[in-house]
Write a protein that holds these residues in place. Structure first.
Motif, short mmCIF file in Angstrom:
data_model
loop_
_atom_site.label_atom_id
_atom_site.label_comp_id
_atom_site.label_asym_id
_atom_site.label_seq_id
_atom_site.Cartn_x
_atom_site.Cartn_y
_atom_site.Cartn_z
N VAL A 98 -27.37 16.14 -32.55
CA VAL A 98 -26.48 15.08 -32.78
C VAL A 98 -26.70 13.82 -31.86
N GLY A 99 -26.92 14.51 -30.60
CA GLY A 99 -26.93 13.46 -29.52
C GLY A 99 -26.17 13.67 -28.37
N GLY A 100 -25.80 12.81 -27.47
CA GLY A 100 -24.88 12.91 -26.45
C GLY A 100 -23.48 12.56 -26.72
N LEU A 101 -22.64 12.18 -25.86
CA LEU A 101 -21.26 11.94 -26.25
C LEU A 101 -20.98 10.72 -26.99
N ASP A 102 -21.77 9.73 -26.72
CA ASP A 102 -21.51 8.53 -27.42
C ASP A 102 -22.00 8.68 -28.74
N ARG A 103 -22.92 9.23 -29.05
CA ARG A 103 -23.33 9.50 -30.64
C ARG A 103 -22.39 10.46 -31.16
N LEU A 104 -22.12 11.41 -30.46
CA LEU A 104 -20.96 12.26 -31.20
C LEU A 104 -19.65 11.60 -31.45
N MET A 105 -19.31 10.86 -30.64
CA MET A 105 -17.94 9.95 -30.90
C MET A 105 -18.11 8.96 -32.12
N SER A 113 -19.97 22.08 -14.85
CA SER A 113 -19.35 21.34 -16.08
C SER A 113 -18.88 19.93 -15.48
N CYS A 114 -19.46 18.87 -16.40
CA CYS A 114 -19.15 17.51 -16.14
C CYS A 114 -17.87 16.94 -17.20
N CYS A 115 -17.23 16.05 -16.68
CA CYS A 115 -16.14 15.45 -17.29
C CYS A 115 -16.49 15.29 -19.03
N MET A 116 -17.80 14.64 -19.24
CA MET A 116 -18.16 14.26 -20.63
C MET A 116 -18.15 15.62 -21.60
N CYS A 117 -18.78 16.59 -20.63
CA CYS A 117 -18.86 17.80 -21.60
C CYS A 117 -17.41 18.53 -21.77
N HIS A 118 -16.71 18.23 -20.93
CA HIS A 118 -15.33 18.54 -21.06
C HIS A 118 -14.66 18.00 -22.34
N VAL A 119 -14.90 16.66 -22.32
CA VAL A 119 -14.53 15.94 -23.54
C VAL A 119 -15.02 16.36 -24.92
N VAL A 120 -16.47 16.76 -25.18
CA VAL A 120 -16.77 17.54 -26.16
C VAL A 120 -16.07 18.73 -26.32
N LYS A 121 -16.04 19.54 -25.64
CA LYS A 121 -15.25 20.85 -25.87
C LYS A 121 -14.11 20.54 -26.24
N ARG A 122 -13.45 19.67 -25.66
CA ARG A 122 -11.69 19.42 -26.12
C ARG A 122 -11.56 18.94 -27.73
N LEU A 123 -12.80 18.18 -27.80
CA LEU A 123 -12.92 17.55 -29.18
C LEU A 123 -13.03 18.62 -30.21
N PHE A 124 -13.94 19.26 -30.12
CA PHE A 124 -14.48 20.55 -31.16
C PHE A 124 -13.05 21.40 -30.87
N CYS A 125 -12.58 21.83 -29.97
CA CYS A 125 -11.43 22.68 -29.92
C CYS A 125 -10.30 22.03 -30.70
N SER A 126 -10.03 20.89 -30.55
CA SER A 126 -8.79 20.18 -31.36
C SER A 126 -9.13 19.99 -32.71
N MET A 127 -10.29 20.30 -33.22
CA MET A 127 -10.77 20.45 -34.64
C MET A 127 -10.64 21.72 -35.20
N GLY A 128 -10.40 22.89 -34.26
CA GLY A 128 -10.44 24.09 -34.69
C GLY A 128 -11.98 24.65 -34.47
N VAL A 129 -12.76 24.20 -33.90
CA VAL A 129 -14.14 24.50 -33.62
C VAL A 129 -14.18 25.39 -32.54
N SER A 130 -14.82 26.65 -32.42
CA SER A 130 -15.12 27.11 -31.24
C SER A 130 -16.79 26.96 -30.98
N PRO A 131 -17.07 26.00 -30.09
CA PRO A 131 -18.44 25.78 -29.78
C PRO A 131 -19.13 26.75 -28.83
N THR A 132 -20.49 26.87 -29.10
CA THR A 132 -21.33 27.72 -28.16
C THR A 132 -21.53 26.77 -27.13
#
Length: 79
Positions: free
Chosen positions: A57-64, A1-20
């Motif tokens: 959607v894309g990578g972290l840059d596009r998601l943000m 798991s990379c740090c950018m993946c961690h950021v994506v997971k944290r973003l979704f969890c902070s929004m109440g989303v449980s990502p697969t």
């Protein structure tokens, strides 16, 4: 798991989303999956590759960018 993946997971969890989450390094065919994602994303780094409702959607840059523009929540609600 990379740090950018961690950021994506944290973003979704902070929004109440449980990502697969699929950890490519834990998948038998992870290398092949990563090659396919690189073609889809069109970048050298394929992860994280974010899909919402089955659509890339894309990578972290596009998601943000989508999040900051206010389009992420409607995408999530539609998914």
């Amino acid at each position: 798991s990379c740090c950018m993946c961690h950021v994506v997971k944290r973003l979704f969890c902070s929004m109440g989303v449980s990502p697969t989450v699929i950890e490519l390094d834990e998948e038998y065919d992870g290398t092949e999956m990563e090659k396919a994602l690189m073609k889809m994303v069109g970048e050298r780094q394929a992860v994280p590759a974010v899909f919402v409702g089955g659509k890339l959607v894309g990578g972290l840059d596009r998601l943000m960018a989508v999040h900051i523009s206010g389009l992420l929540v409607p995408m999530l609600k539609e998914a």
